[in-house]
Design a protein around this motif. Structure first.
Motif, PDB file in Angstrom:
ATOM      1  N   MET A   1      19.413 -20.727 -23.881  1.00  0.00           N
ATOM      2  CA  MET A   1      20.544 -20.752 -22.463  1.00  0.00           C
ATOM      3  C   MET A   1      20.052 -18.876 -23.037  1.00  0.00           C
ATOM      4  O   MET A   1      20.619 -18.692 -24.139  1.00  0.00           O
ATOM      5  CB  MET A   1      21.505 -21.117 -22.791  1.00  0.00           C
ATOM      6  CG  MET A   1      22.337 -21.453 -21.210  1.00  0.00           C
ATOM      7  SD  MET A   1      21.127 -22.294 -20.189  1.00  0.00           S
ATOM      8  CE  MET A   1      21.660 -24.349 -21.554  1.00  0.00           C
ATOM      9  N   ALA A   2      20.364 -18.071 -21.840  1.00  0.00           N
ATOM     10  CA  ALA A   2      20.609 -16.911 -22.308  1.00  0.00           C
ATOM     11  C   ALA A   2      21.801 -16.351 -21.631  1.00  0.00           C
ATOM     12  O   ALA A   2      21.901 -14.978 -22.898  1.00  0.00           O
ATOM     13  CB  ALA A   2      19.813 -16.126 -20.544  1.00  0.00           C
ATOM     14  N   SER A   3      22.275 -16.751 -20.942  1.00  0.00           N
ATOM     15  CA  SER A   3      24.070 -16.458 -21.000  1.00  0.00           C
ATOM     16  C   SER A   3      24.852 -17.284 -21.010  1.00  0.00           C
ATOM     17  O   SER A   3      24.690 -18.384 -20.826  1.00  0.00           O
ATOM     18  CB  SER A   3      24.020 -16.306 -19.463  1.00  0.00           C
ATOM     19  OG  SER A   3      25.707 -15.727 -19.237  1.00  0.00           O
ATOM     20  N   ILE A   4      25.965 -16.717 -21.791  1.00  0.00           N
ATOM     21  CA  ILE A   4      27.538 -16.870 -21.861  1.00  0.00           C
ATOM     22  C   ILE A   4      28.023 -17.959 -21.260  1.00  0.00           C
ATOM     23  O   ILE A   4      28.479 -19.073 -21.606  1.00  0.00           O
ATOM     24  CB  ILE A   4      28.391 -16.686 -23.142  1.00  0.00           C
ATOM     25  CG1 ILE A   4      29.190 -15.908 -22.383  1.00  0.00           C
ATOM     26  CG2 ILE A   4      27.661 -15.645 -23.910  1.00  0.00           C
ATOM     27  CD1 ILE A   4      30.001 -14.908 -22.882  1.00  0.00           C
ATOM     28  N   THR A   5      27.731 -17.476 -19.976  1.00  0.00           N
ATOM     29  CA  THR A   5      28.268 -18.262 -18.966  1.00  0.00           C
ATOM     30  C   THR A   5      27.113 -19.061 -17.777  1.00  0.00           C
ATOM     31  O   THR A   5      28.011 -19.594 -16.548  1.00  0.00           O
ATOM     32  CB  THR A   5      28.847 -17.165 -17.675  1.00  0.00           C
ATOM     33  OG1 THR A   5      27.765 -16.162 -17.352  1.00  0.00           O
ATOM     34  CG2 THR A   5      30.093 -16.388 -18.914  1.00  0.00           C
ATOM     35  N   SER A   6      25.948 -18.935 -18.316  1.00  0.00           N
ATOM     36  CA  SER A   6      24.790 -19.730 -16.728  1.00  0.00           C
ATOM     37  C   SER A   6      24.808 -21.393 -16.771  1.00  0.00           C
ATOM     38  O   SER A   6      24.749 -21.803 -15.155  1.00  0.00           O
ATOM     39  CB  SER A   6      23.334 -19.358 -17.752  1.00  0.00           C
ATOM     40  OG  SER A   6      23.920 -19.834 -18.868  1.00  0.00           O
ATOM     41  N   VAL A   7      25.848 -21.424 -17.950  1.00  0.00           N
ATOM     42  CA  VAL A   7      26.430 -23.315 -17.935  1.00  0.00           C
ATOM     43  C   VAL A   7      27.305 -23.889 -16.812  1.00  0.00           C
ATOM     44  O   VAL A   7      27.540 -24.654 -16.110  1.00  0.00           O
ATOM     45  CB  VAL A   7      26.330 -23.517 -19.136  1.00  0.00           C
ATOM     46  CG1 VAL A   7      25.069 -24.217 -19.990  1.00  0.00           C
ATOM     47  CG2 VAL A   7      27.817 -23.608 -19.890  1.00  0.00           C
ATOM     48  N   TYR A   8      27.678 -23.006 -16.507  1.00  0.00           N
ATOM     49  CA  TYR A   8      29.417 -22.853 -16.139  1.00  0.00           C
ATOM     50  C   TYR A   8      28.991 -23.662 -14.167  1.00  0.00           C
ATOM     51  O   TYR A   8      29.913 -24.569 -14.067  1.00  0.00           O
ATOM     52  CB  TYR A   8      30.079 -22.089 -14.811  1.00  0.00           C
ATOM     53  CG  TYR A   8      30.572 -20.840 -16.206  1.00  0.00           C
ATOM     54  CD1 TYR A   8      30.557 -21.605 -17.210  1.00  0.00           C
ATOM     55  CD2 TYR A   8      31.431 -19.781 -16.150  1.00  0.00           C
ATOM     56  CE1 TYR A   8      30.720 -20.868 -18.561  1.00  0.00           C
ATOM     57  CE2 TYR A   8      32.184 -19.261 -17.176  1.00  0.00           C
ATOM     58  CZ  TYR A   8      32.616 -19.848 -18.545  1.00  0.00           C
ATOM     59  OH  TYR A   8      33.032 -19.311 -19.661  1.00  0.00           O
ATOM     60  N   SER A   9      27.921 -22.997 -13.457  1.00  0.00           N
ATOM     61  CA  SER A   9      28.048 -24.357 -12.469  1.00  0.00           C
ATOM     62  C   SER A   9      27.325 -25.594 -12.312  1.00  0.00           C
ATOM     63  O   SER A   9      27.670 -26.724 -11.832  1.00  0.00           O
ATOM     64  CB  SER A   9      26.299 -23.682 -11.701  1.00  0.00           C
ATOM     65  OG  SER A   9      27.045 -22.141 -11.183  1.00  0.00           O
ATOM     66  N   ASN A  10      26.525 -25.615 -13.760  1.00  0.00           N
ATOM     67  CA  ASN A  10      26.085 -27.070 -13.728  1.00  0.00           C
ATOM     68  C   ASN A  10      27.199 -27.711 -14.218  1.00  0.00           C
ATOM     69  O   ASN A  10      27.789 -29.293 -13.496  1.00  0.00           O
ATOM     70  CB  ASN A  10      25.483 -27.296 -15.536  1.00  0.00           C
ATOM     71  CG  ASN A  10      24.065 -26.723 -14.594  1.00  0.00           C
ATOM     72  OD1 ASN A  10      23.343 -26.239 -13.788  1.00  0.00           O
ATOM     73  ND2 ASN A  10      23.442 -26.147 -15.995  1.00  0.00           N
ATOM     74  N   HIS A  11      28.022 -27.539 -14.667  1.00  0.00           N
ATOM     75  CA  HIS A  11      29.645 -28.241 -15.333  1.00  0.00           C
ATOM     76  C   HIS A  11      30.292 -28.779 -14.635  1.00  0.00           C
ATOM     77  O   HIS A  11      30.805 -29.688 -14.377  1.00  0.00           O
ATOM     78  CB  HIS A  11      30.570 -27.475 -16.087  1.00  0.00           C
ATOM     79  CG  HIS A  11      30.417 -27.128 -17.695  1.00  0.00           C
ATOM     80  ND1 HIS A  11      28.831 -27.781 -18.194  1.00  0.00           N
ATOM     81  CD2 HIS A  11      30.697 -26.285 -18.772  1.00  0.00           C
ATOM     82  CE1 HIS A  11      28.367 -27.641 -19.904  1.00  0.00           C
ATOM     83  NE2 HIS A  11      28.874 -26.309 -19.794  1.00  0.00           N
ATOM     84  N   ALA A  12      30.328 -27.164 -13.487  1.00  0.00           N
ATOM     85  CA  ALA A  12      31.540 -27.665 -12.114  1.00  0.00           C
ATOM     86  C   ALA A  12      30.778 -29.227 -11.392  1.00  0.00           C
ATOM     87  O   ALA A  12      30.964 -29.161 -10.779  1.00  0.00           O
ATOM     88  CB  ALA A  12      31.093 -26.653 -11.148  1.00  0.00           C
ATOM     89  N   LYS A  13      29.126 -28.998 -11.041  1.00  0.00           N
ATOM     90  CA  LYS A  13      28.589 -29.623  -9.916  1.00  0.00           C
ATOM     91  C   LYS A  13      28.395 -31.233 -11.128  1.00  0.00           C
ATOM     92  O   LYS A  13      29.238 -32.112 -10.373  1.00  0.00           O
ATOM     93  CB  LYS A  13      27.055 -29.891 -10.323  1.00  0.00           C
ATOM     94  CG  LYS A  13      26.590 -28.571  -9.726  1.00  0.00           C
ATOM     95  CD  LYS A  13      25.217 -28.353  -9.648  1.00  0.00           C
ATOM     96  CE  LYS A  13      24.981 -27.384  -8.814  1.00  0.00           C
ATOM     97  NZ  LYS A  13      23.282 -26.340  -8.931  1.00  0.00           N
ATOM     98  N   ASP A  14      28.866 -31.345 -12.288  1.00  0.00           N
ATOM     99  CA  ASP A  14      28.748 -32.613 -13.426  1.00  0.00           C
ATOM    100  C   ASP A  14      30.386 -33.329 -13.167  1.00  0.00           C
ATOM    101  O   ASP A  14      30.498 -34.835 -12.672  1.00  0.00           O
ATOM    102  CB  ASP A  14      28.683 -32.366 -14.891  1.00  0.00           C
ATOM    103  CG  ASP A  14      26.517 -32.442 -14.848  1.00  0.00           C
ATOM    104  OD1 ASP A  14      26.160 -32.362 -13.889  1.00  0.00           O
ATOM    105  OD2 ASP A  14      26.821 -31.254 -16.613  1.00  0.00           O
ATOM    106  N   HIS A  15      31.343 -32.660 -13.080  1.00  0.00           N
ATOM    107  CA  HIS A  15      32.739 -32.211 -13.382  1.00  0.00           C
ATOM    108  C   HIS A  15      33.373 -31.362 -12.697  1.00  0.00           C
ATOM    109  O   HIS A  15      34.673 -31.373 -13.420  1.00  0.00           O
ATOM    110  CB  HIS A  15      33.199 -32.595 -14.604  1.00  0.00           C
ATOM    111  CG  HIS A  15      32.654 -32.541 -15.923  1.00  0.00           C
ATOM    112  ND1 HIS A  15      33.120 -31.111 -15.782  1.00  0.00           N
ATOM    113  CD2 HIS A  15      31.921 -32.301 -16.987  1.00  0.00           C
ATOM    114  CE1 HIS A  15      32.735 -30.013 -17.018  1.00  0.00           C
ATOM    115  NE2 HIS A  15      31.556 -30.970 -17.668  1.00  0.00           N
TER     116      HIS A  15
END
Length: 487
Positions: A1-15
């Protein structure tokens, strides 16, 4: 994972409705948090400035965390600036990091505006951020710098180190592997985000998709209250905080995890904290701002090897080197060297960023220690703190540990004072009601005679860093100025 914030969109979709960040006056869902960070990153991207570095001069809270994460998402480097620094200390560190802009709050503006030409007020900035159209964050290289912290060099002068995105994403694996933290954690962060231990606790929790509960400032009473009233599963602490918690009333029966760093967590304190938190999982780790995680001591190992700081974390190798560069034998003290993917990019200098790694990828922050035959690490102390007494090396941390065994000692600091005959003599500064006679007797029972302090000072205040460590340089300066009354 390139960025420390790149997963935020996925978390927003999942929960989307799960709480991402909670403070005393605000609760932000994952849908809101992801949107907020994209907007904040967009605001940074409107600043067409060659040097993408922002100083953050703010108290604890959601705005601090929002700015830090938004800067990372935009490819900027964030530099947290400690509110506790004196004016001279602030000026010195701002001169080193040379941020393009500094963001502060209106009530703090007068403390910082005179030392930098581009100081922005958060109350104005936040209004601008809300006007930004949210876009997907641009792809950030893992090698991109995102965080600048400060540490003291061998002279006591501040040094700035730079971290890349990939070194922290590598560190996040330790949360899962070494501390057994998952995506559903509710993590209490009671300490100041200026300290990397607490900042990391918040950012790593968000990366994994959990909930972060921030306190405006550390309060043992409020910390206990949050643990009792909210679904807290893990808490990032330093040992001085746990000592404060021990003075609070009440027992926390729920299953909870403590993650401690910043200083050695003493054996007696561990025993007492277990009585107050009977279903506690304790994890102690050794690391440094430049190195990130080095070793971890698990709950079971805390009982079996309480004097150790554990075995190497996931992806970490350790060597103990003697003065001649050779490898030390088990239990032989030497300098600790570390190799991992979590080491910082390097120190900032006039010539750019200077790596701390040697040609083979090994790094050191000049801590001294030894390994036992099973690979557990034991810390002797910092090389720069070492007292040279008549040609004998003495580590003050060992003496401080013994002094802290006395029930009437709240805190003890030991260092060397110049002496024309011995070179340096061992000097103790004690906060608490214990007498010099009692402490000398305790030292005679536990230490070699040459390690017993020759000079004793008693005080009502021992200064600490943001991370809960003894601020030795400040303490010695006070001693020289005779602020502390000599017993």
């Amino acid at each position: 994972m390139a960025s420390i914030t790149s997963v935020y969109s996925n978390h927003a979709k999942d929960h989307p409705c799960r709480t991402a960040v909670k403070t005393s006056n605000r609760e932000v869902s994952w849908r809101e948090w992801s949107e907020l960070i994209h907007q904040t990153a967009g605001w940074f991207q409107t600043k067409h400035i060659p040097k993408k570095t922002v100083g953050i001069f703010m108290g604890n809270g959601l705005p601090f965390l929002q700015l830090f994460a938004g800067a990372a998402a935009a490819g900027w480097t964030a530099v947290p600036l400690d509110l506790k620094w004196s004016g001279d200390e602030r000026q010195k560190r701002v001169r080193i990091c040379q941020p393009a802009i500094i963001v502060t709050t209106r009530d703090l503006y007068d403390k910082i505006q005179s030392i930098h030409p581009h100081v922005l007020i958060w109350e104005d900035v936040s209004g601008e951020i809300y006007q930004i159209q949210s876009n997907s964050a641009e792809e950030i290289s893992g090698d991109a710098p995102f965080y600048m912290g400060f540490t003291s060099g061998s002279t006591g002068e501040p040094k700035a180190f730079i971290r890349s995105q990939k070194t922290w994403t590598a560190s996040f694996q330790c949360n899962k592997h070494d501390f057994r933290l998952g995506a559903d954690e509710y993590v209490l962060v009671p300490g100041a985000l200026i300290h990397s231990h607490f900042l990391y606790g918040a950012i790593s929790t968000l990366f994994l998709g959990g909930t972060v509960h921030l306190l405006d400032k550390f309060s043992p009473n409020e910390t206990m209250g949050v643990m009792l009233e909210h679904p807290v599963t893990a808490v990032y602490l330093v040992p001085t905080m746990m000592e404060a918690l021990l003075k609070e009333t009440g027992i926390v029966e729920k299953k909870i995890t403590f993650i401690s760093s910043g200083a050695k967590w003493e054996k007696e304190s561990k025993r007492r904290i277990r009585d107050k938190f009977p279903n506690l999982d304790m994890f102690e780790f050794y690391g440094a701002g430049e190195l990130s995680f080095v070793t971890a001591l698990s709950n079971k190992e805390n009982s079996e090897k309480p004097e150790s700081v554990g075995k190497p974390c996931c992806g970490v190798e350790i060597q103990i080197r003697k003065a001649d560069g050779g490898l030390a034998a088990p239990y032989e003290t030497g300098k600790i060297y570390v190799k991992s993917g979590m080491v910082c990019t390097g120190y900032l200098s006039e010539r750019g960023v200077q790596t701390i790694q040697d040609s083979a990828g090994w790094s050191t922050v000049d801590d001294m220690g030894c390994l036992d035959e099973e690979g557990y690490l034991y810390i002797a102390g910092r090389e720069k703190n070492m007292i040279l007494y008549g040609g004998i090396n003495i580590f003050p941390e060992e003496i401080e540990t013994v002094l802290s065994l006395h029930p009437d000692v709240e805190l003890a600091a030991v260092f060397g004072v110049k002496d024309p005959y011995w070179g340096e003599i061992v000097t103790a500064v004690v906060k608490g009601s214990a007498s010099k006679l009692e402490l000398r007797k305790l030292c005679k029972e536990k230490l070699a005679s040459y390690k017993i302090p020759r000079k004793w000072f008693f005080t009502e205040d021992i200064p600490l860093t943001a991370g809960g460590k003894i601020a030795r340089a400040e303490l010695k300066e006070r001693l020289v100025k005779e602020v502390i009354s000599h017993s």
